[in-house]
Design a protein around this motif. Sequence first.
Motif, PDB file in Angstrom:
ATOM      1  N   ARG A  36     -34.368  11.363  -8.186  1.00 41.38           N
ATOM      2  CA  ARG A  36     -35.451  12.355  -8.150  1.00 41.38           C
ATOM      3  C   ARG A  36     -36.200  12.271  -6.833  1.00 41.38           C
ATOM      4  O   ARG A  36     -36.424  11.175  -6.307  1.00 41.38           O
ATOM      5  CB  ARG A  36     -36.456  12.085  -9.266  1.00 41.38           C
ATOM      6  CG  ARG A  36     -35.954  12.370 -10.638  1.00 41.38           C
ATOM      7  CD  ARG A  36     -36.071  13.829 -10.984  1.00 41.38           C
ATOM      8  NE  ARG A  36     -35.407  14.079 -12.254  1.00 41.38           N
ATOM      9  CZ  ARG A  36     -34.871  15.221 -12.607  1.00 41.38           C
ATOM     10  NH1 ARG A  36     -34.884  16.260 -11.791  1.00 41.38           N
ATOM     11  NH2 ARG A  36     -34.299  15.359 -13.774  1.00 41.38           N
ATOM     12  N   TYR A 116     -25.059  13.559 -12.839  1.00 40.51           N
ATOM     13  CA  TYR A 116     -26.384  13.330 -13.432  1.00 40.51           C
ATOM     14  C   TYR A 116     -26.328  13.405 -14.966  1.00 40.51           C
ATOM     15  O   TYR A 116     -26.577  12.424 -15.664  1.00 40.51           O
ATOM     16  CB  TYR A 116     -27.413  14.332 -12.857  1.00 40.51           C
ATOM     17  CG  TYR A 116     -28.741  14.290 -13.576  1.00 40.51           C
ATOM     18  CD1 TYR A 116     -29.611  13.217 -13.390  1.00 40.51           C
ATOM     19  CD2 TYR A 116     -29.117  15.299 -14.463  1.00 40.51           C
ATOM     20  CE1 TYR A 116     -30.831  13.151 -14.085  1.00 40.51           C
ATOM     21  CE2 TYR A 116     -30.320  15.244 -15.150  1.00 40.51           C
ATOM     22  CZ  TYR A 116     -31.172  14.169 -14.955  1.00 40.51           C
ATOM     23  OH  TYR A 116     -32.363  14.107 -15.643  1.00 40.51           O
ATOM     24  N   ASP A 170     -32.527   2.440  -9.396  1.00 40.47           N
ATOM     25  CA  ASP A 170     -32.030   2.854 -10.699  1.00 40.47           C
ATOM     26  C   ASP A 170     -30.519   3.004 -10.846  1.00 40.47           C
ATOM     27  O   ASP A 170     -29.739   2.747  -9.941  1.00 40.47           O
ATOM     28  CB  ASP A 170     -32.750   4.131 -11.138  1.00 40.47           C
ATOM     29  CG  ASP A 170     -33.367   3.959 -12.528  1.00 40.47           C
ATOM     30  OD1 ASP A 170     -32.948   3.040 -13.239  1.00 40.47           O
ATOM     31  OD2 ASP A 170     -34.246   4.740 -12.891  1.00 40.47           O
ATOM     32  N   ARG A 345     -33.549  16.225 -20.172  1.00 44.95           N
ATOM     33  CA  ARG A 345     -32.078  16.158 -20.277  1.00 44.95           C
ATOM     34  C   ARG A 345     -31.527  16.979 -21.445  1.00 44.95           C
ATOM     35  O   ARG A 345     -30.527  16.582 -22.086  1.00 44.95           O
ATOM     36  CB  ARG A 345     -31.642  14.689 -20.417  1.00 44.95           C
ATOM     37  CG  ARG A 345     -32.197  13.810 -19.314  1.00 44.95           C
ATOM     38  CD  ARG A 345     -31.921  12.345 -19.513  1.00 44.95           C
ATOM     39  NE  ARG A 345     -32.705  11.549 -18.565  1.00 44.95           N
ATOM     40  CZ  ARG A 345     -32.910  10.244 -18.628  1.00 44.95           C
ATOM     41  NH1 ARG A 345     -32.354   9.543 -19.583  1.00 44.95           N
ATOM     42  NH2 ARG A 345     -33.637   9.630 -17.731  1.00 44.95           N
TER      43      ARG A 345
HETATM   44  O1  F6P Z   1     -36.715   5.286 -17.001  1.00 46.08           O
HETATM   45  C1  F6P Z   1     -35.776   5.600 -16.041  1.00 46.08           C
HETATM   46  C2  F6P Z   1     -36.136   6.862 -15.306  1.00 46.08           C
HETATM   47  O2  F6P Z   1     -35.264   7.038 -14.227  1.00 46.08           O
HETATM   48  C3  F6P Z   1     -37.540   6.786 -14.829  1.00 46.08           C
HETATM   49  O3  F6P Z   1     -37.633   6.037 -13.690  1.00 46.08           O
HETATM   50  C4  F6P Z   1     -37.910   8.223 -14.747  1.00 46.08           C
HETATM   51  O4  F6P Z   1     -39.267   8.424 -14.889  1.00 46.08           O
HETATM   52  C5  F6P Z   1     -37.155   8.829 -15.896  1.00 46.08           C
HETATM   53  O5  F6P Z   1     -36.051   7.996 -16.138  1.00 46.08           O
HETATM   54  C6  F6P Z   1     -36.846  10.286 -15.592  1.00 46.08           C
HETATM   55  O6  F6P Z   1     -35.607  10.699 -15.911  1.00 46.08           O
HETATM   56  P1  F6P Z   1     -34.936  11.988 -15.278  1.00 46.08           P
HETATM   57  O7  F6P Z   1     -34.972  11.815 -13.796  1.00 46.08           O
HETATM   58  O8  F6P Z   1     -33.567  11.995 -15.843  1.00 46.08           O
HETATM   59  O9  F6P Z   1     -35.747  13.160 -15.689  1.00 46.08           O
END
Ligand code: F6P
Length: 515
Positions: A36, A116, A170, A345
């Motif tokens: 992100r 993703y 991550d 998601r």
């Molecule tokens: O908990 C893991 C994580 O990557 C966090 O760091 C983040 O806030 C969350 O998941 C967000 O997920 P996504 O980017 O899939 O919306």
Amino acid sequence: MSNNTTGTDDADPDGTQSTDWADAIGSGGLVVVSNRQPYSHTYDGDDIAVEVQAGGLTAGLDPVMQSVGGTWVAWGDGDADREVVDGNDCVPAPPDDPGYTLRRVWLDDEEVDDYYYGFSNQVLWPICHSALTNVTEWERYWEQYQSVNERFVDAVEAHTEPGDIVWFQDYHFALAPAIARERVADDTVLMQFWHIPWPSWDTFRGCPHGEAILEGLLGNDLLVFHVPRYRENFLHCVEAALDDAEVDHEAGTVTYDGYETQVTEFPMGVQVDEIAQRAATDEAEEFWADFTEKYNVADTVAVGVDRLDYSKGIPERLRALEQFWERNPEWRGQLTYVEKGSETRSQIPAYQAIQQRIEDAVERVNDRFGTDDWTPVLSFEEYISKEALASLYRHSDLALISPIRDGMNLVAQEYVAAQIDEDGVLILSDQAGAGRMLDAALMVKPQNTGAFTDAIEEALSMRDAEKRARMQRLREQVAENDLATWTGLNLRAAMALRDGEGSVREPELPTGGQP
Ligand code: F6P
């Protein structure tokens, strides 16, 4: 590079001297890599607007980058992102007061679907949260995961000088460190923070391509988890899966393919002072006055704030609340549970299923107990400002944080940080990494509905003096382990490795005995 060094013992214990990091990183720079991005550009009619990502990872690292400078490499997912970048796909960030460079990597629809939604979130996420039945793998997921990791390394390579620190974030980038190791100078430090749990070997052995994932991560000089049990799980997985790996559990090192990786844990924290300040603003007070009036909120409030993910234990929490109102009819009309959810998601079937289950459970409880002037569960997904969120935390008499498995859970820490009146009670799942830090919470197993209901009863009948004592201890714990402390621990450990100063120090945590 070797990392036999000692080291960060002389670290600023409260980690607040952020300029140290910038000075000590010195001529070398910092390159952060995450899926992100901290800011995205989107069309708003004919104009282009800037959106700030609210997620814990990006919100946490943005202040670090603002104070240290450097480059942040991330997926450019905004529909107007391409309009504002230069010839190298870079844009200054933050857009209104630039302090670092945001380098965008473009992903096409197939890459998003397979890297993703596919390998990251239907293989690694469920495996790491021990949800094996939610694992779905297609060959194309793995192929795109490999190629997207390579493409991110291309961007890293373009922005990295010898002596720099490259900080991967991550589970989206488990392969990138080993790829980068072949391409960057020996004195470039490669490090990674793994924000989610690491499972036991008996679970991880079910991971498609698990061996390659471990080999990819062992390209790092430094690999960091939130708590010791994830580090230990990782070391056991390496031992079990890679015959040629030498694991030293005491030192927390793995030697593999002639290369040493230091593995440790630094628990991530939140911006404690900023959250407390926001909770005390006029905007926060106005939000609360409007909110309670608009929704006819009861005098006692419980709160949950979650991405609508199957790992968060939301149906389990609603079951405990349902049983609480069943057992305690005098509390009907007296307690409102506020669920601030965020859609997440939703393209993935397991997420569609959990989101439907949550909706059904809210409806069930409200149909069963609700009256004309009382809604037991107020559930909403709209964005609220940081001040409004801090206000919700501050005024909630209890927080119900009940993940079935969670790397850390920063919401638990945010609730405590916003409790400036020190009169709330935190009910926390013992399956969250945060349980190691927050030992004055009432601990529950989310699927033990009876004990969870008991904990809600205990919280609501707790004497003021005990509430205050527990909350004061929790507040000390989040302050000692805040975001600046975490950043300092990570960056000082990286610098110690780069500068040949010894093995990295493990933090001494207040702990209730959880590993
Ligand atoms: O908990 C893991 C994580 O990557 C966090 O760091 C983040 O806030 C969350 O998941 C967000 O997920 P996504 O980017 O899939 O919306």
